[in-house]
Scaffold this motif. Sequence first.
Motif, PDB file in Angstrom:
ATOM      1  N   GLU A 160     -40.242  -9.743 -15.073  1.00 22.87           N
ATOM      2  CA  GLU A 160     -41.404 -10.528 -15.716  1.00 22.87           C
ATOM      3  C   GLU A 160     -41.971 -11.627 -15.021  1.00 22.87           C
ATOM      4  N   PRO A 161     -42.387 -11.535 -13.780  1.00 25.85           N
ATOM      5  CA  PRO A 161     -42.653 -12.630 -12.838  1.00 25.85           C
ATOM      6  C   PRO A 161     -43.979 -13.329 -13.276  1.00 25.85           C
ATOM      7  N   PHE A 162     -44.912 -12.870 -14.200  1.00 23.95           N
ATOM      8  CA  PHE A 162     -46.002 -13.442 -14.619  1.00 23.95           C
ATOM      9  C   PHE A 162     -46.040 -14.157 -15.716  1.00 23.95           C
ATOM     10  N   SER A 163     -45.143 -14.111 -16.345  1.00 23.42           N
ATOM     11  CA  SER A 163     -44.918 -14.620 -17.804  1.00 23.42           C
ATOM     12  C   SER A 163     -45.125 -16.288 -17.829  1.00 23.42           C
ATOM     13  N   GLY A 164     -46.198 -16.494 -18.404  1.00 22.42           N
ATOM     14  CA  GLY A 164     -46.214 -18.049 -18.716  1.00 22.42           C
ATOM     15  C   GLY A 164     -47.201 -18.752 -17.521  1.00 22.42           C
ATOM     16  N   LEU A 165     -47.679 -17.916 -16.543  1.00 20.24           N
ATOM     17  CA  LEU A 165     -48.357 -18.492 -15.630  1.00 20.24           C
ATOM     18  C   LEU A 165     -49.980 -18.396 -15.963  1.00 20.24           C
ATOM     19  N   ASP A 166     -50.563 -19.295 -15.487  1.00 19.42           N
ATOM     20  CA  ASP A 166     -51.930 -19.480 -15.619  1.00 19.42           C
ATOM     21  C   ASP A 166     -52.771 -18.546 -14.557  1.00 19.42           C
ATOM     22  N   PRO A 167     -54.017 -17.955 -14.854  1.00 22.01           N
ATOM     23  CA  PRO A 167     -54.742 -17.116 -13.889  1.00 22.01           C
ATOM     24  C   PRO A 167     -54.452 -17.209 -12.572  1.00 22.01           C
ATOM     25  N   GLU A 171     -52.866 -15.082  -9.781  1.00 23.86           N
ATOM     26  CA  GLU A 171     -53.397 -14.487  -8.403  1.00 23.86           C
ATOM     27  C   GLU A 171     -52.455 -14.994  -7.227  1.00 23.86           C
ATOM     28  N   VAL A 172     -51.927 -16.015  -7.034  1.00 27.08           N
ATOM     29  CA  VAL A 172     -51.092 -16.525  -6.141  1.00 27.08           C
ATOM     30  C   VAL A 172     -49.769 -15.555  -5.944  1.00 27.08           C
ATOM     31  N   PHE A 173     -49.505 -15.263  -7.135  1.00 21.89           N
ATOM     32  CA  PHE A 173     -48.119 -14.541  -7.140  1.00 21.89           C
ATOM     33  C   PHE A 173     -48.563 -12.994  -6.528  1.00 21.89           C
ATOM     34  N   LYS A 174     -49.617 -12.524  -7.267  1.00 23.08           N
ATOM     35  CA  LYS A 174     -50.117 -11.121  -6.628  1.00 23.08           C
ATOM     36  C   LYS A 174     -50.068 -10.899  -5.252  1.00 23.08           C
ATOM     37  N   GLN A 175     -50.857 -11.909  -4.640  1.00 23.16           N
ATOM     38  CA  GLN A 175     -51.138 -12.026  -3.220  1.00 23.16           C
ATOM     39  C   GLN A 175     -49.787 -12.028  -2.547  1.00 23.16           C
ATOM     40  N   GLU A 176     -49.057 -12.919  -2.823  1.00 18.59           N
ATOM     41  CA  GLU A 176     -47.614 -12.891  -2.156  1.00 18.59           C
ATOM     42  C   GLU A 176     -46.950 -11.683  -2.414  1.00 18.59           C
ATOM     43  N   ILE A 177     -46.861 -10.953  -3.675  1.00 17.34           N
ATOM     44  CA  ILE A 177     -45.834  -9.768  -3.746  1.00 17.34           C
ATOM     45  C   ILE A 177     -46.698  -8.650  -2.930  1.00 17.34           C
ATOM     46  N   LYS A 178     -48.003  -8.727  -2.771  1.00 13.14           N
ATOM     47  CA  LYS A 178     -48.518  -7.676  -1.759  1.00 13.14           C
ATOM     48  C   LYS A 178     -48.338  -8.012  -0.375  1.00 13.14           C
ATOM     49  N   GLU A 179     -48.198  -9.326  -0.022  1.00 14.38           N
ATOM     50  CA  GLU A 179     -47.894  -9.604   1.464  1.00 14.38           C
ATOM     51  C   GLU A 179     -46.624  -9.316   1.536  1.00 14.38           C
ATOM     52  N   LEU A 180     -45.725  -9.410   0.686  1.00 14.04           N
ATOM     53  CA  LEU A 180     -44.235  -8.919   1.097  1.00 14.04           C
ATOM     54  C   LEU A 180     -43.992  -7.684   1.048  1.00 14.04           C
ATOM     55  N   GLU A 198     -51.286  -2.425 -12.821  1.00 17.15           N
ATOM     56  CA  GLU A 198     -52.042  -1.513 -12.188  1.00 17.15           C
ATOM     57  C   GLU A 198     -52.627  -1.924 -10.907  1.00 17.15           C
ATOM     58  N   GLU A 199     -52.709  -3.168 -10.926  1.00  9.63           N
ATOM     59  CA  GLU A 199     -53.404  -3.748  -9.621  1.00  9.63           C
ATOM     60  C   GLU A 199     -52.272  -3.887  -8.360  1.00  9.63           C
ATOM     61  N   LEU A 200     -51.030  -3.915  -8.791  1.00  9.27           N
ATOM     62  CA  LEU A 200     -50.047  -4.070  -7.939  1.00  9.27           C
ATOM     63  C   LEU A 200     -49.348  -2.736  -7.321  1.00  9.27           C
ATOM     64  N   CYS A 201     -48.717  -2.040  -8.435  1.00 15.88           N
ATOM     65  CA  CYS A 201     -47.844  -1.132  -8.124  1.00 15.88           C
ATOM     66  C   CYS A 201     -48.333   0.306  -7.407  1.00 15.88           C
ATOM     67  N   ASP A 202     -47.419   0.717  -6.509  1.00 14.60           N
ATOM     68  CA  ASP A 202     -47.581   1.926  -6.047  1.00 14.60           C
ATOM     69  C   ASP A 202     -47.124   3.327  -6.865  1.00 14.60           C
ATOM     70  N   ARG A 203     -45.898   2.885  -7.497  1.00 13.70           N
ATOM     71  CA  ARG A 203     -45.369   4.053  -8.445  1.00 13.70           C
ATOM     72  C   ARG A 203     -44.826   3.293  -9.595  1.00 13.70           C
ATOM     73  N   LEU A 204     -44.505   4.100 -10.683  1.00 11.30           N
ATOM     74  CA  LEU A 204     -43.857   3.646 -12.018  1.00 11.30           C
ATOM     75  C   LEU A 204     -43.050   4.266 -12.680  1.00 11.30           C
ATOM     76  N   TYR A 205     -41.958   3.874 -13.267  1.00  5.24           N
ATOM     77  CA  TYR A 205     -40.913   4.464 -14.255  1.00  5.24           C
ATOM     78  C   TYR A 205     -40.964   3.738 -15.393  1.00  5.24           C
TER      79      TYR A 205
END
Length: 310
Positions: A160-167, A171-180, A198-205
């Motif tokens: 739950e990395p996005f819980s409690g974050l403002d938009p 967006e900062v977290f999303k970009q950093e996760i993609k970069e990693l 949907e925006e981030l993941c390659d696969r899901l389980y």
Amino acid sequence: MSGEIVLSVSQLGKSFKDKKIISDISFEVKKGEIMAILGPNGAGKSTTIRNIMGIMYPDEGSVTFAHYKSGSIPRHKIGYLPEERGLYKNVSIMDILMYFAELKDYPVAKAKKRALAYLSKFGLEGKEKTSIEELSKGMGQKVQFIASIIHEPELLILDEPFSGLDPVSQEVFKQEIKELANNGTAILLSSHQMNLVEELCDRLYMIHQGSKVVSGTLSEVKKEYANFKCTIHGDNEPALLEKIPNVLRIEQKGKQTILYLSAEMDIPKWVKQWPEGIQVEELSIDRTTLHEIFIQIATGTGTKEGVQDA
């Protein structure tokens, strides 16, 4: 992605007393891949993650991390952002980041350089000596995220990395996760925010009641589970819309109408079958969202022939 498997979970099972919490959980996470582990509350996601982390041990199955077997997973190779956040309140940001780096046997000088770069990137520049208790919830979450990646982990687990974050912070977290991921980190992510998945993941389980119900790439899952959905903007009478063939359900609110269709549709042929007089100012046709698929499967109203009429 290189295709190199970083994490392999095989036939994982865990019980508490006489209750089976997870059963036959199997998946892999590859280098440079973002893999989502999904499920409603109580599905078994946290238990799975805790077994991967070695916080608890499975009754059945195994966890293999880059050739290390269960029980000997190298902690310095893994970064972990838990759902329940917790940092020492009266410690400065830099001291807490150096502490986490030291726990992972990461060089201090290198850690300090990385810490300063990330603090600047996350809008915390100049706050190195600020104590954790002085930070807002969102700022504290940024510090904990930095702590989870300060040592350049090969596998990063985000609960739950996005819980409690403002938009903006999301967006900062999303970009950093993609970069990693682009730099080769294997990422296992758990979140209830399906739009971000949907925006981030390659696969899901997806897990439900302790067992796998869905797995694959997003496109594979949508093809298998998602019906088509047609959204029309126009001033149309319900009686006219009801004459459109092969519509399972109609939702109308003002000038917006959503037509829910079956999973297998010849869209061009279907549009030609519309009755005359339909007003269309805007029109879009796509598959139902991952959020809708998640809700339908979790409530038992989705099938492999597509998400069904609720």
